[in-house]
Design an enzyme around this catalytic site. Structure first.
Site, PDB file in Angstrom:
ATOM      1  N   ASN A 266       0.815  -1.215   0.000  1.00  0.00           N
ATOM      2  CA  ASN A 266       0.000   0.000   0.000  1.00  0.00           C
ATOM      3  C   ASN A 266       0.851   1.269   0.000  1.00  0.00           C
ATOM      4  O   ASN A 266       0.347   2.371   0.215  1.00  0.00           O
ATOM      5  CB  ASN A 266      -0.940   0.007   1.208  1.00  0.00           C
ATOM      6  CG  ASN A 266      -2.052  -1.009   1.076  1.00  0.00           C
ATOM      7  OD1 ASN A 266      -2.495  -1.315  -0.035  1.00  0.00           O
ATOM      8  ND2 ASN A 266      -2.509  -1.550   2.193  1.00  0.00           N
ATOM      9  N   HIS A 268       3.018   2.403   2.133  1.00  0.00           N
ATOM     10  CA  HIS A 268       3.376   3.054   3.390  1.00  0.00           C
ATOM     11  C   HIS A 268       4.128   2.060   4.265  1.00  0.00           C
ATOM     12  O   HIS A 268       4.203   0.868   3.961  1.00  0.00           O
ATOM     13  CB  HIS A 268       2.163   3.650   4.104  1.00  0.00           C
ATOM     14  CG  HIS A 268       1.107   2.659   4.489  1.00  0.00           C
ATOM     15  ND1 HIS A 268      -0.199   3.006   4.710  1.00  0.00           N
ATOM     16  CD2 HIS A 268       1.149   1.326   4.675  1.00  0.00           C
ATOM     17  CE1 HIS A 268      -0.899   1.938   5.023  1.00  0.00           C
ATOM     18  NE2 HIS A 268      -0.109   0.913   5.018  1.00  0.00           N
ATOM     19  N   CYS A 303       3.194   6.505   7.971  1.00  0.00           N
ATOM     20  CA  CYS A 303       4.545   7.016   7.798  1.00  0.00           C
ATOM     21  C   CYS A 303       4.997   6.720   6.378  1.00  0.00           C
ATOM     22  O   CYS A 303       4.795   5.621   5.866  1.00  0.00           O
ATOM     23  CB  CYS A 303       5.472   6.351   8.817  1.00  0.00           C
ATOM     24  SG  CYS A 303       7.149   7.012   8.834  1.00  0.00           S
TER      25      CYS A 303
END
Length: 371
Positions: A266, A268, A303
């Site tokens: 995804n 991240h 993040c």
């Protein structure tokens, strides 16, 4: 349930023939139809013939493990007879253990994630984006972790075989809950439990979104009709609120940066990476004398690869011996009453630049045996 009983030589031969069933498969409840299908492997001109068993149960279509890809065929896992939970066995590899020759908490978390994804895949959900439904993919929605709680009663050692059972259920409009039970396969002893909460995020806008009725209908059919929890105890540790750790923290590790390998499909940072970052700021004397018993993480924001992260840690003092006993009781451990045997810490992961909170957590540690 049938057990796999052939010897090592037979196992290798049967695996090579893609014909060995490792566990008994769910018994069909009503109408059953069998068909042979061809699956391409590395050489598209060499199809693998396997038999698929499709059963209709309560309006749901269940396909036995082994009826999909070659990977499905060779996995040590399958749906249970109720069609709601999934079990899979794993061998602890040498590269998954730490200095004590036991599995690390990151290994445990990765196995939980793996069995959860395999469960979703066995139900027919997409492997693109961690078990997204058809409507979710149309709306660019993905699942992201909101909370993870893991309790480890006993760490498996190198070459041990663990069996993990998982199932999911609704968490209202905000998303789903997934639970796990971890057992030592050699004796059936429960050695760990875990639970998590997942919410939907728009992959384009990166904003959270509530589940629509259409999406809920797509996944609720695979959830148990009655609530089932890996932590059934009232006021168990998985429900405890985590207070934000304020500066100045007693221990810190600054300047942590995601590696390329830390990014998931995804785009991240994978949720298991945060566990490693949290532990980076733990004091070495505690690491040497204690082992992690419980970790709870609340994920506040995602993040990205270019972010720089600070890890902060401070002790969370337990006010009285009753609180110590309560924590130990939640984990199935005897209450010793010695506050030094059990330590508790608060954690904070934040962006180095503006101090934005990424993750807050709590860990509980027990004295290593023999000390």
């Amino acid at each position: 349930m049938l057990k796999f009983s052939c010897n090592v030589t037979d196992q290798i031969h049967l695996i090579n023939q893609a014909q060995c069933r490792f566990m008994g498969l769910p018994r069909p409840v009503s109408s059953v139809r069998r068909r042979n299908v061809s699956l391409p492997i590395s050489n598209p001109r060499t199809p693998v013939k396997i038999q698929a068993v499709v059963s209709e149960q309560g309006g749901r279509t269940l396909t036995e493990i082994g009826s999909g890809t070659l990977a499905d065929r060779l996995r040590l896992g399958s749906l249970m007879e109720d069609g709601f939970s999934y079990k899979e066995k794993f061998i602890v590899r040498c590269y998954e253990v730490g200095i004590n020759k036991t599995a690390t908490v990151e290994t445990i978390a990765n196995l939980l994630q793996e069995v959860g994804c395999n469960h979703a895949q066995s139900l027919g959900f997409s492997t693109d984006g961690f078990a997204t439904t058809t409507t979710m993919r149309k709306m660019n929605l993905i699942w992201v972790t909101a909370r993870m709680h893991i309790e480890i009663l006993k760490y498996p050692a190198w070459s041990d075989v663990v069996e993990i059972e998982t199932w999911c259920q609704s968490e209202g409009r905000i998303g789903t809950r997934r639970d796990w039970i971890i057992k030592d396969y050699s004796n059936g002893q429960v050695i760990g439990r875990a639970t998590s909460k997942w919410v939907m995020m728009n992959q384009v806008t990166r904003r959270l979104q509530k589940a629509s009725d259409e999406i809920r209908e797509e996944y609720l059919v695979f959830c148990p009709p009655e609530p089932r929890f890996s932590f059934p105890e009232k006021d168990n540790a998985s429900l405890r609120k985590i207070s934000k750790l304020e500066d100045p923290a007693e221990y810190s590790r600054t300047g942590l940066m995601p590696r390329r390998a830390d990014l998931d499909m995804n785009q991240h940072v994978n949720n298991v990476t945060y566990i490693g970052w949290v532990l980076e700021s733990m004091p070495q004397d505690v690491i040497d004398s204690h082992e992690l018993q419980t970790i709870t993480l609340d994920y506040r924001r995602e993040c990205q690869q270019d972010d720089i992260v600070d890890s902060l840690t401070s002790p969370e003092w337990i006010e009285d011996s009753d609180a110590v006993s309560k924590i130990q009781g939640t984990n199935g451990l005897p209450a010793k009453g010695d506050r030094e045997d059990y330590r508790q810490f608060l954690h904070l992961l934040r962006l180095s630049g503006d101090g934005s909170e990424i993750n807050r957590g709590r860990t509980e540690w027990r004295k290593k045996s023999g000390r």
